[in-house]
Scaffold this active site. Structure first.
Site, PDB file in Angstrom:
ATOM      1  N   THR A   1       6.047   2.838  -0.549  1.00 54.73           N
ATOM      2  CA  THR A   1       5.265   1.620  -0.382  1.00 54.73           C
ATOM      3  C   THR A   1       5.466   1.028   1.009  1.00 54.73           C
ATOM      4  OG1 THR A   1       7.000   0.100  -1.151  1.00 54.73           O
ATOM      5  CG2 THR A   1       5.568   1.092  -2.827  1.00 54.73           C
ATOM      6  N   SER A   2       4.520   0.206   1.413  1.00 54.08           N
ATOM      7  CA  SER A   2       4.597  -0.476   2.706  1.00 54.08           C
ATOM      8  C   SER A   2       3.988  -1.869   2.585  1.00 54.08           C
ATOM      9  CB  SER A   2       3.839   0.315   3.778  1.00 54.08           C
ATOM     10  OG  SER A   2       3.754  -0.427   4.982  1.00 54.08           O
ATOM     11  N   PRO A   3       4.551  -2.852   3.308  1.00 56.89           N
ATOM     12  CA  PRO A   3       3.935  -4.177   3.346  1.00 56.89           C
ATOM     13  C   PRO A   3       2.853  -4.281   4.412  1.00 56.89           C
ATOM     14  CG  PRO A   3       5.959  -4.229   4.613  1.00 56.89           C
ATOM     15  CD  PRO A   3       5.821  -2.819   4.068  1.00 56.89           C
TER      16      PRO A   3
ATOM     17  N   ILE B   1       0.863  -1.179   0.000  1.00 56.98           N
ATOM     18  CA  ILE B   1       0.000   0.000   0.000  1.00 56.98           C
ATOM     19  C   ILE B   1       0.904   1.234   0.000  1.00 56.98           C
ATOM     20  CG2 ILE B   1      -1.902  -1.128   1.220  1.00 56.98           C
ATOM     21  CD1 ILE B   1      -1.020   0.495   3.726  1.00 56.98           C
TER      22      ILE B   1
ATOM     23  N   ASP C   1       5.929   2.667   9.054  1.00 58.13           N
ATOM     24  CA  ASP C   1       6.590   1.366   9.198  1.00 58.13           C
ATOM     25  C   ASP C   1       7.540   1.361  10.391  1.00 58.13           C
ATOM     26  OD1 ASP C   1       5.314   0.429   6.950  1.00 58.13           O
ATOM     27  OD2 ASP C   1       7.002   0.795   5.606  1.00 58.13           O
TER      28      ASP C   1
END
Length: 695
Positions: free
Chosen positions: A247-249, A150, A363
Site C-alpha cells: 500500500t501507499s499513501p 493505493i 514511495d
C-alpha cells in the site's frame, strides 16, 4: 502516552537514506497500550501496543518484557505469550534501535538512548493502562476509508489468480476495523483501529520527527474526543497497521520526475530507462517534504474513524463472551519444512534479500542501477555480484530455495560481527470473544493478508470456537520483530520490491498460515493440555551492537550570549491565520534531555483577569502546527540554534483545538551539557509578545 525520542543527529528509520538525519520535531511520538482481560481469570489477558515507530523489534520487545518483570508481582501477568509490540510503520522516526545489523548500517549502528526511549515509553504506557483497568464492554464495526491508500505494486498484485482478485472490489483493502472500549457506566475509554497504509507520506528529504499519517490521525482523534467532554480524560486512540505491504499513501499515483509528467512504467516503476519515478500525495506540489499530504491522509483516516465511532454503538457488533486468550512461539524459518494444503511439502529458507530490494519503491526509490521486477538473471551492474561474493556467496542450495529470487544479500547467513537479519520469527495470535488478531512480524501484502485472515477464520469456524458467532479476524503489524515483507507466491515470482524483500523464500506466507492455524486450538476455551513449545530463543544484540554515533560532548552559547536568548524574534505586526510566527533562540542539543511527557516548545496565550497576567499554554510539540528545529553552529565550540515555528491555524484546522484572537508568545525549553563536568542544566527562552487577528 507520549514517548521521548532523540529528535536530532540520529538517522531516520524507514527509507534507509544515510543523510536523512533528524533535525527536529514535527509531532511528538507516542506509545499507546490496550489491555483486554477476562475479569474472572486475571491471567487471561493480553497487551496490544501501538508505537509510533517503524516496526516492532526483537530487542525492544525483550527490553519491555524485562522492564515489566521488575515492576512487581502484579505485572507478572504480562509475559512472552501475551504482549504484542506493533509499529505504525512511520518512516519519520529516529532509528538506531533495531536488534539486527542490516537496519543498523544506515544509522551508523545502535544507539542506546534511542532504544531505551522506546522501551521506557512503552513500559510506562502499559503501566498506565494496567493502573486504569476497569470492567467494560467491547464493540466492533467497520467502514470504508476512501482515497487514503493505493497499491504501489499493482503489477505484482495482478499476478494473483484472476478469480481470487474478482472477489474484491479494490486492489488494496479499504476497510477500517474498529474496536471501541467502554466501561460499565457507558463512558468511552478508547478505540483501536486497523487500516493498511504505509507511513511514507513524509518524504525521504524530511528530517523532522513525526508519527506520519497514523500519528496525525491518532492525535486528531484524541484531541477531538477529549475536547468534546464526552469521553474519559485518559481516552486513547490507536491507529494500527494492517496488511500494509504493497500500500501507499501517495494516492495520486506514481509519475516520472524526468520532465515528461508521464506515469511510471507499470512493470518496473522506471521512466524511459531511469528510476526518476515517485508517488504523489494529495498535495505533492507543496515543497514541504510531504507535510500537507501527510496531514491530509491522516485527516481522511480520522474522518472515517470519527464517523464509525459515532455509528458503532447502533450499527456495530458486541464482542460476545468473556474468553480472552493469547499464544506465542518462536520458530526458526531458516529451514522449516511443513505440509501445504494440497498435501505436498514445502520448506522455508535462511533469510535473503533479492536485487529488487535495493531498487526501493515508488514511495522511496533506491540508489544505483537496481530496478523492480528483477527475477532470474539480475541486470544490475555486475559489480554487485562481485561485492556480494565478497560479503557472502549464497550456496547453491540457498539459491534454489529462494528461486526465482536472485539473491543480493544473503542476510540470514551473514553472522559477522553478529546476525544481519532474523531467522527466528514470532508466531503470535490474540483473541477476545469472536475477535481474533494475527500479530504479523512482517509487512503482509494486500492479498497475503487476505489469505492469512481467511485461513484463520475458516479454521476458527471448523473448530467451532465461536459457537454461532461469525469470527472477525484482523491482522496487525509489523510487530515483535521486523521480518521485512510477506508476499504471495505469485507476487514473489514477479520479484518487485515486496517479493524481493520476502525473507524466507516463496513459501513464507504459507509457513505463517501453517503455524498459526496449527496453533489455533490454544485460543479455545479448553486449550490443549500440553503447553505450546516456546521455540528457539532469538539473539539479543543490544550489548554487543556496533555504534559509530557520537554522544553530546558539550554545549556553549556564542560569545556574549546566553542559552535561551532570542536571536531573531517574532515581528511586531499582527499575524493572521495561515501565516507563520517564527523565533530563533540560542540553543543546546535536544539529546541532553528527551523531555518525556514534557515539551520542547509551547505557544502561550495571555489571559487577563482581575489585574493579573497569566500565560496559558495552548500548543506544544504534540501539535502538528508547532515545529521545533535544531541547527548545529560549531561542533568545536558546541554552539547551536533552535528555531520554533507556529503555523497559525484558522478556524477550519482539524488538528489543534480552536483558539480565539489575542496576544501570544512562544516558549523554548532546553537543557545544556556543561564542559568538563557534563552536568545537564535546564533553561528556558521566551519570544516577544505578538498579536493574532482574524480568527
Amino acid at each position: 502516552m507520549c514517548t521521548a525520542r532523540p529528535v536530532v543527529e540520529i538517522n531516520l528509520m524507514g527509507y534507509a537514506i544515510t543523510n536523512q538525519v533528524g533535525s527536529g520535531l514535527r509531532q511528538r511520538l507516542y506509545s499507546r497500550a490496550f489491555i483486554i482481560g477476562d475479569i474472572n481469570k486475571p491471567e487471561d489477558r493480553f497487551v496490544y501496543l501501538v508505537l509510533d515507530i517503524q516496526s516492532g523489534d526483537t530487542a525492544v520487545r525483550h527490553g519491555i518484557l524485562q522492564r515489566l518483570s521488575k515492576l512487581g508481582t502484579e505485572y507478572s501477568l504480562y509475559n512472552q505469550k501475551n504482549v504484542a509490540v506493533t509499529g505504525t510503520h512511520s518512516h519519520s522516526g529516529p532509528g538506531a534501535w533495531l536488534n539486527y545489523l542490516l537496519p543498523q548500517i544506515t544509522s551508523k549502528g545502535f544507539n542506546k538512548q534511542s532504544y531505551q526511549a522506546i522501551v521506557d515509553g512503552a513500559t510506562l504506557s502499559i503501566k498506565r493502562a494496567h493502573q486504569n483497568l476497569t470492567p467494560g464492554h467491547l464493540s466492533v464495526g467497520s467502514t470504508k476509508v476512501e482515497n487514503a491508500n493505493i497499491n504501489r505494486s499493482l503489477y505484482a498484485y495482478l499476478a494473483n489468480p484472476k478469480e481470487e482478485r474478482a472477489r474484491y472490489e479494490h486492489d488494496v483493502d479499504k476497510e477500517m476495523v474498529m474496536l471501541k472500549f467502554k466501561d460499565v457506566r457507558g463512558e468511552n475509554l478508547g478505540i483501536l483501529t486497523w487500516f493498511p497504509v504505509h507511513g511514507t507520506s513524509m518524504l525521504g528529504n524530511n528530517t523532522l520527527i513525526s508519527g506520519d499519517n497514523k500519528g496525525v490521525a491518532a492525535l486528531m482523534f484524541e484531541k477531538e474526543v477529549q475536547s468534546s467532554g464526552l469521553a474519559n480524560e485518559n481516552f486513547v486512540a490507536g491507529f494500527s497497521q494492517a496488511n500494509v505491504g504493497d500500500t501507499s499513501p501517495n494516492v495520486l499515483g506514481a509519475y516520472c520526475e524526468d520532465g515528461s509528467g508521464e506515469e511510471c512504467n507499470l512493470e518496473d516503476s522506471t521512466c524511459h530507462g531511469s528510476k526518476r519515478c515517485h508517488g504523489r500525495g494529495p498535495f505533492f506540489r507543496n515543497k514541504d517534504q510531504g507535510a500537507a499530504s501527510c496531514l491530509e491522509i491522516g485527516r481522511r483516516q480520522f474522518a472515517a474513524a470519527k464517523a464509525l465511532y459515532s455509528a458503532i454503538d447502533k450499527d456495530g457488533k458486541t464482542i460476545r463472551g468473556s474468553i480472552v486468550k493469547s499464544l506465542h512461539s518462536f520458530q526458526d524459518f531458516s529451514n522449516f519444512t511443513f505440509q501445504l494444503s494440497n498435501g505436498s511439502s514445502a520448506t522455508t529458507c535462511a533469510a535473503a534479500l533479492g536485487y529488487s530490494f535495493a531498487a526501493g519503491t515508488t514511495d522511496g526509490p533506491g540508489d544505483f542501477d537496481f530496478k523492480q521486477n528483477n527475477s532470474g538473471s539480475p541486470n544490475a551492474n555486475p559489480l554487485w555480484s562481485v561485492l556480494r561474493r565478497f560479503m557472502h556467496e549464497p550456496t547453491e542450495e540457498q539459491k534454489q530455495c529462494h528461486a526465482p529470487k536472485p539473491i543480493l544479500l544473503d542476510v540470514g547467513e551473514l553472522q559477522k560481527p553478529y546476525l544481519w537479519s532474523p531467522n527466528i520469527v514470532d508466531i503470535q495470535l490474540l483473541r477476545v470473544g469472536q475477535f481474533f488478531i494475527i500479530v504479523s512480524p512482517g509487512e503482509a501484502s494486500t492479498m497475503a493478508g487476505r489469505r492469512w485472515k481467511q485461513a484463520i477464520a475458516a479454521s476458527v469456524s471448523k473448530l467451532s470456537m465461536t459457537d454461532s458467532e461469525e469470527p472477525i479476524v484482523v491482522l496487525g503489524g509489523p510487530a515483535n520483530s521486523y521480518t521485512h515483507y510477506i508476499a504471495t507466491e505469485e507476487e514473489y515470482a514477479i520479484q518487485r520490491y515486496e517479493g524481493a524483500s520476502t525473507l524466507y523464500g516463496p513459501h513464507t506466507l504459507n509457513a505463517y498460515i501453517n503455524l498459526t492455524t496449527r496453533y489455533l486450538p490454544y485460543l479455545s476455551a479448553t486449550p490443549p493440555i500440553f503447553p505450546l513449545p516456546p521455540g528457539p530463543v532469538p539473539p539479543i544484540n543490544t550489548n554487543r551492537s556496533l555504534s559509530f554515533i557520537t554522544g553530546v560532548v558539550f554545549d556553549r552559547p556564542p560569545f556574549f550570549k546566553s542559552f535561551g536568548q532570542v536571536i531573531t524574534d517574532v515581528h511586531p505586526a499582527p499575524y493572521r491565520p495561515g501565516e507563520k510566527a517564527i523565533v530563533t533562540f540560542v540553543g543546546a542539543n535536544p539529546r541532553n534531555d528527551l523531555r518525556l511527557e514534557k515539551t520542547y516548545a509551547a505557544v502561550e496565550q495571555l489571559q487577563l483577569g482581575g489585574g493579573d497576567r497569566d500565560w496559558i499554554p495552548i500548543r506544544d510539540d504534540s501539535d502538528w502546527s508547532l515545529l521545533f528545529e535544531w541547527k548545529r553552529g560549531s561542533t568545536a565550540l558546541g554552539t547551536s540554534e533552535v528555531t520554533i515555528t507556529w503555523e497559525i491555524e484558522g478556524s477550519d484546522h482539524a488538528v489543534s483545538s480552536m483558539l480565539s484572537g489575542g496576544r501570544f508568545r512562544i516558549r523554548y525549553f532546553g537543557a545544556s551539557k556543561t564542559p568538563i563536568t557534563g552536568d545537564i542544566v535546564q533553561f528556558e527562552g521566551v519570544s516577544g509578545e505578538f498579536k493574532v487577528i482574524g480568527l
